[in-house]
Design a protein around this motif. Structure first.
Motif, PDB file in Angstrom:
ATOM      1  N   LYS A   1     -55.903  36.721   0.644  1.00 49.47           N
ATOM      2  CA  LYS A   1     -56.093  35.628  -0.300  1.00 49.47           C
ATOM      3  C   LYS A   1     -55.467  36.323  -1.467  1.00 49.47           C
TER       4      LYS A   1
ATOM      5  N   PHE B   1     -56.619  30.547  -2.629  1.00 46.82           N
ATOM      6  CA  PHE B   1     -55.731  30.234  -1.533  1.00 46.82           C
ATOM      7  C   PHE B   1     -54.965  31.595  -0.753  1.00 46.82           C
TER       8      PHE B   1
ATOM      9  N   ILE C   1     -51.637  33.395   1.418  1.00 41.96           N
ATOM     10  CA  ILE C   1     -50.341  33.095   1.244  1.00 41.96           C
ATOM     11  C   ILE C   1     -49.793  31.763   2.072  1.00 41.96           C
TER      12      ILE C   1
ATOM     13  N   LYS D   1     -51.579  29.248   3.178  1.00 43.79           N
ATOM     14  CA  LYS D   1     -51.806  27.881   2.586  1.00 43.79           C
ATOM     15  C   LYS D   1     -50.929  27.398   1.334  1.00 43.79           C
ATOM     16  N   ARG D   2     -50.740  28.598   0.797  1.00 41.49           N
ATOM     17  CA  ARG D   2     -49.761  28.186  -0.637  1.00 41.49           C
ATOM     18  C   ARG D   2     -48.284  27.695  -0.056  1.00 41.49           C
ATOM     19  N   TRP D   3     -47.898  28.593   0.992  1.00 37.20           N
ATOM     20  CA  TRP D   3     -46.617  27.862   1.519  1.00 37.20           C
ATOM     21  C   TRP D   3     -46.706  26.425   1.952  1.00 37.20           C
TER      22      TRP D   3
ATOM     23  N   LEU E   1     -48.692  24.003   1.055  1.00 30.00           N
ATOM     24  CA  LEU E   1     -48.802  23.424  -0.131  1.00 30.00           C
ATOM     25  C   LEU E   1     -47.424  23.064  -0.440  1.00 30.00           C
ATOM     26  N   LEU E   2     -46.746  23.865  -0.499  1.00 27.44           N
ATOM     27  CA  LEU E   2     -45.345  23.996  -1.437  1.00 27.44           C
ATOM     28  C   LEU E   2     -44.322  23.152  -0.473  1.00 27.44           C
TER      29      LEU E   2
END
Length: 65
Positions: A27, A31, A33, A35-37, A39-40
């Motif tokens: 985390k 988020f 790592i 989940k961040r990718w 979303l991006l």
């Protein structure tokens, strides 16, 4: 397009956190790592990690059409 997040070879430096999960599951804020990718990229991602942890993550290498 399929994206695969790969654990870095230096994951041993993140022990004991990386002993039970992939680094992409760490985390950062609220988020992970991964989940961040997602979303991006606006796409689902797969995880490629060590043999011991790989059974926890699905990795579909089938060719997309």
């Amino acid at each position: 397009m399929k994206f695969i997040l790969v654990d870095i070879p230096d994951r041993i430096h993140f022990f004991p956190f990386s002993h039970t999960r992939s680094i992409v599951e760490f985390k950062v804020g609220i988020f992970s790592i991964k989940k961040r990718w997602e979303l991006l990229l606006e796409s689902q991602t797969d995880v490629y990690t060590t043999n011991e942890l790989q059974e926890l993550y699905t990795l579909d290498l089938a060719k997309e059409e």
